[in-house]
Write an enzyme that holds these catalytic residues in place. Structure first.
Site, short mmCIF file in Angstrom:
data_model
loop_
_atom_site.label_atom_id
_atom_site.label_comp_id
_atom_site.label_asym_id
_atom_site.label_seq_id
_atom_site.Cartn_x
_atom_site.Cartn_y
_atom_site.Cartn_z
N LYS A 87 -10.87 3.80 19.79
CA LYS A 87 -10.62 4.57 18.57
C LYS A 87 -11.84 4.49 17.63
O LYS A 87 -12.19 5.46 16.98
CB LYS A 87 -9.37 4.05 17.86
CG LYS A 87 -8.91 4.99 16.76
CD LYS A 87 -7.71 4.51 15.99
CE LYS A 87 -7.46 5.45 14.82
NZ LYS A 87 -6.60 4.86 13.79
N GLY A 138 -0.30 4.38 0.17
CA GLY A 138 -1.09 5.53 0.65
C GLY A 138 -0.34 6.30 1.70
O GLY A 138 0.88 6.14 1.85
N SER A 139 -1.01 7.14 2.44
CA SER A 139 -0.33 8.01 3.39
C SER A 139 0.36 7.20 4.49
O SER A 139 1.53 7.46 4.81
CB SER A 139 -1.31 9.01 4.00
OG SER A 139 -2.40 8.35 4.61
N VAL A 140 -0.33 6.19 5.03
CA VAL A 140 0.27 5.39 6.11
C VAL A 140 1.43 4.56 5.56
O VAL A 140 2.49 4.45 6.19
CB VAL A 140 -0.79 4.50 6.79
CG1 VAL A 140 -0.13 3.50 7.73
CG2 VAL A 140 -1.80 5.36 7.54
N GLY A 141 1.27 3.99 4.37
CA GLY A 141 2.34 3.20 3.76
C GLY A 141 3.60 4.02 3.54
O GLY A 141 4.71 3.60 3.89
N GLY A 160 0.82 -1.22 0.00
CA GLY A 160 0.00 0.00 0.00
C GLY A 160 0.84 1.25 0.00
O GLY A 160 1.65 1.45 0.90
N SER A 169 -10.65 12.20 7.82
CA SER A 169 -10.31 11.36 6.68
C SER A 169 -11.55 11.02 5.85
O SER A 169 -11.48 10.93 4.63
CB SER A 169 -9.63 10.07 7.15
OG SER A 169 -10.49 9.34 7.99
#
Lengths: 308, 308
Positions: free
Chosen positions: A189, A10-13, A8, A254
């Site tokens: 969360k 994306g931003s976290v990846g 991935g 998000s």
């Protein structure tokens, strides 16, 4: 040094990739598109944090091209709605991996955690309390300094918690902690996301507006009370939601950004999970049901070109 | 010929004024602003209906300047949220009027119908099932040909239903009918508005999208069912709502337009009335409560300059 794979881009990846690379690991990002893989191979990944820009060299391969496990540890940093496809592919790869970490938001992936236990010695979950913004296919900004909370779901007889990885990540500025009560942390969360995300998305407002607009605040309270009836929340949990809205008052959630940018939202992994849990207890949650339908409807409306 | 006064220079006021003037009545529009009164006095009112444009000569006076009743019949074509102020002024005017017709949407004005019984021989309600769009302060478009339904609320010993007025209005193309079961008609319309208006306003979509988007359709059904529990609706009522969404599929509801154009909405007179009725029966209506808070919040957000 161990080889680390991240599925991935994306931003976290990208965020994980840059900190892991700074920590000295050999990092490969498995992307959805050839285009992003080519860019990362050519330009590396640039991390923006505070006033500093760091460019790290990272390898990248298109996910669909991998035939066997090549890494010691694999982070699955794809959205919940892409997870099934990724897991099917991984289940059919040759070889094994020492550790897999599921990095999804929400809780719909809990049911999928056992799908790789024949392929991995350790299966972990990662709960990301860091903020990240993907600015380009190779640029990521660390927008909120928090904690990556790690929980152990499964460990076989060869299993061994890769403590040194969490330690190295923390040392280079990406605080990572192992927690035994990860399920509880995840639920807390989920409650926070279940309140803030759908409301900000439907009203198209920043998180702070849920506090300053009395009517929105009232709605947020009603929604929290409804979720509390299922998750046994406390006054402290409510105060924490208020505090988060304060601290992130200028942020767009998000879910709002996903809608605005034409991406699928994580409504299934958040409100969908809350509704499922309620259904099992035979409880009807009208506010959550309304928000679930509304966000699904907005996704559809956007696909039809009508999102404003 | 009798003199007819219309309080309010909005779409319904201008529409009524032009048809009444075409019918041969001497019409005066009482406006909020000097500016609109001056324009109407100078240019008359132009009615657009189908392919035809008709300009009629109409007198206009700023409402705050009137000191006594000058008309035989007076239509109150102001929004529910301006009604109290208008009624206070009328209660203190010199003289009397033969007939007053309350033309508000929703049902919050029911409690105000008795406020002019010392000033009028007949008090009527008018339920507008015509569509109208105010294009400029002096131009109105008849967008939906329907019926003006008239109900008698009060008649004193001198009272006399002005049947000839309804007849003349019908003759010139503005169908007007007297109904005994006006309360029931008003409630049916309230249910329709209570379903279509808040949903289209919150989703920012045309009426037809409530049918074509499955998730919005599901929400509409849940909302209708909740309102049904209070207003004893039938399958036929549900079918009628669907038919209205079909027929007006390209229309933006008045509540959506009010939000978009920065006006106060009629949420109090619609969803507010539904919630009040439920409260009296000790029933909680979560969908309506959510929509009420959300629309009120959007009004506030818009005042603060944040409406998108």
């Amino acid at each position: 040094m161990e080889k680390v794979g991240i599925v991935g881009g994306g931003s976290v990846g990208l965020l994980l990739a840059s900190y892991l690379s700074k920590s000295g690991f050999h990092v490969t990002i498995y992307t959805k598109t050839d285009e992003q893989a080519n860019k990362i191979n050519k330009m590396g990944v640039t991390l923006e944090s505070g006033m500093s820009l760091t460019r790290v060299s990272v390898k990248s391969v298109t996910f669909s091209k991998i035939k066997e496990f090549n890494d010691d540890i694999l982070f699955l940093a794809v959205k919940q709605y892409n997870l099934n496809e990724v897991l099917s592919t991984l289940q059919n790869l040759k070889g094994k991996v020492s550790t897999v970490v599921f990095m999804q938001n929400g809780m719909s992936h809990i049911k999928d955690l056992n799908k790789l236990i024949s392929k991995a010695d350790n299966v972990y979950v990662g709960i990301v309390e860091h903020g990240a913004l993907k600015k380009t296919p190779t640029d990521v900004k660390h927008t909120g300094i928090g904690v990556l909370k790690i929980g152990c779901y499964f460990q076989n007889e060869n299993g061994n918690c890769p403590v040194h990885i969490w330690k190295r990540l923390s040392e280079v500025g990406f605080l990572t902690e192992v927690h035994d009560n990860w399920m509880e942390i995840m639920e807390k969360k989920l409650v926070v996301n279940g309140v803030i995300n759908p409301l900000t998305a439907i009203y198209k407002v920043t998180n702070g507006s849920l506090l300053t607009n009395n009517y929105y605040f009232e709605t947020m309270k009603l929604l929290f009370e409804e979720i509390s009836s299922i998750y046994k929340c406390t006054e402290e949990d409510w105060q924490q939601i208020i505090e988060i809205c304060h601290k992130t008052s200028q942020n767009r959630s998000s879910m709002l950004k996903d809608l605005e940018d034409g991406r699928t939202t994580e409504i299934e992994a958040i409100t969908g999970v809350i509704l499922d849990k309620a259904k099992k207890s035979g409880v009807h949650l009208p506010y959550n049901q309304f928000l679930y339908n509304s966000i699904k409807g907005m996704e559809l409306q956007r696909e039809e070109g009508g999102y404003e």
